[in-house]
Design an enzyme around this catalytic site. Structure first.
Site, PDB file in Angstrom:
ATOM      1  N   ASP A  32       0.851  -1.193   0.000  1.00  0.00           N
ATOM      2  CA  ASP A  32       0.000   0.000   0.000  1.00  0.00           C
ATOM      3  C   ASP A  32       0.886   1.243   0.000  1.00  0.00           C
ATOM      4  O   ASP A  32       1.838   1.324   0.772  1.00  0.00           O
ATOM      5  CB  ASP A  32      -0.908  -0.028   1.232  1.00  0.00           C
ATOM      6  CG  ASP A  32      -2.038   0.983   1.160  1.00  0.00           C
ATOM      7  OD1 ASP A  32      -1.759   2.179   0.960  1.00  0.00           O
ATOM      8  OD2 ASP A  32      -3.197   0.576   1.328  1.00  0.00           O
ATOM      9  N   ASN A  88     -13.358  -3.699   2.689  1.00  0.00           N
ATOM     10  CA  ASN A  88     -14.478  -2.769   2.815  1.00  0.00           C
ATOM     11  C   ASN A  88     -15.352  -2.820   1.563  1.00  0.00           C
ATOM     12  O   ASN A  88     -14.836  -2.890   0.452  1.00  0.00           O
ATOM     13  CB  ASN A  88     -13.960  -1.337   2.993  1.00  0.00           C
ATOM     14  CG  ASN A  88     -13.043  -1.191   4.178  1.00  0.00           C
ATOM     15  OD1 ASN A  88     -13.299  -1.731   5.239  1.00  0.00           O
ATOM     16  ND2 ASN A  88     -11.951  -0.481   3.997  1.00  0.00           N
ATOM     17  N   GLN A  95     -14.874   2.036   1.895  1.00  0.00           N
ATOM     18  CA  GLN A  95     -14.269   1.777   0.589  1.00  0.00           C
ATOM     19  C   GLN A  95     -14.074   3.104  -0.139  1.00  0.00           C
ATOM     20  O   GLN A  95     -15.006   3.894  -0.264  1.00  0.00           O
ATOM     21  CB  GLN A  95     -15.153   0.843  -0.240  1.00  0.00           C
ATOM     22  CG  GLN A  95     -14.526   0.422  -1.537  1.00  0.00           C
ATOM     23  CD  GLN A  95     -15.389  -0.558  -2.331  1.00  0.00           C
ATOM     24  OE1 GLN A  95     -16.539  -0.809  -2.004  1.00  0.00           O
ATOM     25  NE2 GLN A  95     -14.807  -1.113  -3.395  1.00  0.00           N
ATOM     26  N   HIS A 101     -10.659  -4.960  -3.189  1.00  0.00           N
ATOM     27  CA  HIS A 101      -9.291  -5.173  -2.720  1.00  0.00           C
ATOM     28  C   HIS A 101      -9.325  -5.540  -1.244  1.00  0.00           C
ATOM     29  O   HIS A 101     -10.257  -5.195  -0.527  1.00  0.00           O
ATOM     30  CB  HIS A 101      -8.395  -3.960  -2.966  1.00  0.00           C
ATOM     31  CG  HIS A 101      -8.882  -2.683  -2.350  1.00  0.00           C
ATOM     32  ND1 HIS A 101      -9.959  -1.970  -2.850  1.00  0.00           N
ATOM     33  CD2 HIS A 101      -8.439  -1.980  -1.282  1.00  0.00           C
ATOM     34  CE1 HIS A 101     -10.147  -0.885  -2.112  1.00  0.00           C
ATOM     35  NE2 HIS A 101      -9.240  -0.875  -1.149  1.00  0.00           N
ATOM     36  N   HIS A 103      -7.063  -5.558   2.319  1.00  0.00           N
ATOM     37  CA  HIS A 103      -5.899  -5.037   3.037  1.00  0.00           C
ATOM     38  C   HIS A 103      -5.336  -6.122   3.951  1.00  0.00           C
ATOM     39  O   HIS A 103      -6.091  -6.807   4.646  1.00  0.00           O
ATOM     40  CB  HIS A 103      -6.304  -3.853   3.929  1.00  0.00           C
ATOM     41  CG  HIS A 103      -6.760  -2.650   3.187  1.00  0.00           C
ATOM     42  ND1 HIS A 103      -5.928  -1.596   2.898  1.00  0.00           N
ATOM     43  CD2 HIS A 103      -7.975  -2.322   2.677  1.00  0.00           C
ATOM     44  CE1 HIS A 103      -6.609  -0.664   2.250  1.00  0.00           C
ATOM     45  NE2 HIS A 103      -7.856  -1.091   2.094  1.00  0.00           N
TER      46      HIS A 103
END
Length: 139
Positions: A32, A88, A95, A101, A103
């Site tokens: 990230d 999310n 989100q 995606h 995390h």
């Protein structure tokens, strides 16, 4: 399906270069660029899904296998004290990029990351009612 204007589609498919910490035919995992902690990674499907509601069962089944494998590698690499695996769906849930995606967030003692909530209350009758409602909508 890929989405032309989706940044995560472009990253996952190599149009925008980003070093992968894991990659296979369906997923690319990157670090990230706005990490919550050292080693924070994102699991990106190469196909475009806005969120979990639009994801097919095949990809949904594979995504957690990838996340678990990457979480183990992150743990071995950084000797973290724990890991959050977070996903999310929708703006109300946090989100901000509307490409599914996941995390993987390494946690370290006293890291000051807050992902919690204040527990609510639920009656036995509500548990039964909510469970029945959800059960009726299972596909």
């Amino acid at each position: 399906m890929k989405k032309e204007d989706c940044i995560f589609c472009k990253i996952a498919n190599g149009i925008i270069p980003s070093p992968a910490i894991y990659e296979d035919e369906d997923f690319k995992v990157i670090l990230d660029r706005g990490p919550a902690s050292k080693g924070h990674a994102l699991v990106l499907p190469k196909e475009h899904f806005d969120n979990v509601f639009s994801m097919d069962e095949e990809h949904a089944g594979k995504v957690f296998k990838v996340a678990a494998r990457v979480a183990c590698a992150i743990n071995a690499s950084f000797d973290c004290d724990g890991i959050n695996i977070l996903q999310n769906n929708g703006e109300a849930a946090g989100q901000s990029v509307f490409h599914f995606h996941m995390h993987i967030i390494p946690r370290y003692k006293d890291d000051k990351i807050s992902l919690g909530w204040t527990p609510g209350e639920i009656t036995d009758e509500q548990v039964a009612e909510f469970a029945d409602t959800i059960h009726k909508n299972m596909n």
